[in-house]
Design an enzyme around this catalytic site. Sequence first.
Site, short mmCIF file in Angstrom:
data_model
loop_
_atom_site.label_atom_id
_atom_site.label_comp_id
_atom_site.label_asym_id
_atom_site.label_seq_id
_atom_site.Cartn_x
_atom_site.Cartn_y
_atom_site.Cartn_z
N ASP A 107 0.81 -1.22 0.00
CA ASP A 107 0.00 0.00 0.00
C ASP A 107 0.85 1.27 0.00
O ASP A 107 0.38 2.33 0.42
CB ASP A 107 -0.96 0.00 1.19
CG ASP A 107 -2.11 0.99 1.03
OD1 ASP A 107 -2.50 1.24 -0.14
OD2 ASP A 107 -2.60 1.53 2.03
N ASP A 145 -3.46 -4.32 -5.34
CA ASP A 145 -2.81 -3.01 -5.58
C ASP A 145 -1.33 -3.11 -5.90
O ASP A 145 -0.72 -2.10 -6.28
CB ASP A 145 -2.99 -2.05 -4.39
CG ASP A 145 -4.43 -1.72 -4.09
OD1 ASP A 145 -5.28 -1.93 -4.98
OD2 ASP A 145 -4.72 -1.25 -2.98
N ASP A 292 -11.32 0.97 5.41
CA ASP A 292 -10.18 1.21 4.53
C ASP A 292 -9.06 1.93 5.27
O ASP A 292 -7.94 2.01 4.77
CB ASP A 292 -10.60 2.07 3.33
CG ASP A 292 -11.59 1.37 2.44
OD1 ASP A 292 -11.46 0.15 2.23
OD2 ASP A 292 -12.52 2.04 1.94
#
Length: 318
Positions: A107, A145, A292
């Site tokens: 991330d 991601d 999130d």
Amino acid sequence: MRIKTLGLLAASLLALIASPAQAADGNPLEKTNGFYVDPSSNPAVWVKDHPGSTADKIKAAISTKAGARWFGNWSGDVKKAVDGYTYAADVADKLPILVAYNVPGRDCGGHSGGGAGSPEAYRTWISNFADGIGGKPAVVIIEPDALAQVDCLPAGERQTRLDLLKYAAEQFAAKAPNTWAYMDGGNSTWIPAATMADRLDAVGVKSIRGLAINVSNYKTTTDSANYGKAVSAALSSRYGYTKPFVIDTSRNGNGPKGTEWCNPAGRKLGTPSQTGGGAEMLLWVKVPGDSDGKCGIAPNVEAGQFSSDLALRLISGT
């Protein structure tokens, strides 16, 4: 699955109980009877600990629906954790959905930052993950991601990221013959389809089942399917093969809200996990109600923690 196929001999049943048996190579959908509902998901635990009308709503709409379990640096002995989870699903004759989420620099240091401490540690971790599945049927989403965010890494670390993802694909291809593994491919407005096709080919998507789209995002199923088709077409024109894709529909019932992605208001549950629906499968990859990060309508809820308020908003679409 194996309870039915190994026969009725007592010795065979005892062997099944003692250790998971290995099945022949094949389609995990054909070896199971529906998707596995995680009995220990964050929503399920919250429902158990908070009986009442709110819990009843969350149970009916979320915690009794099939979705993914995420594995990362919080999972302890990942081989044991994955083996236990996929074994429980196998005994129930259901297909589990798992997410591998532990790549170094995860991330880009954002709300869900972390991951393995080194490339070597990651290789060991992902190899053990694949070992934990072995011959049991499973669906695995590889590193949400990680490909889309590769540009955030220092130039000298980008090839390392690609090499690690390719290694992950190789591990599932070699060690988990009844697993359909999907490399994460971002979402429909993030990376151009042709660019994503180049990245996917570079990390060995050819050796696994396909790609995953819209993980933890809100893009519509239609837009996501169109993007998946565009990526697959680019793989065909550039590299001579196509790949199927799955779409995360856990929170896309109302579509996106502009570019806001971190706990935005007004989002809604999407189509529960199923085969077909515009993709090979529509899956609840993100756990509905899990935050999130400390943002949006959950400014005090850490990433990955469950919020009953977030869950209720997804149920009502507010």
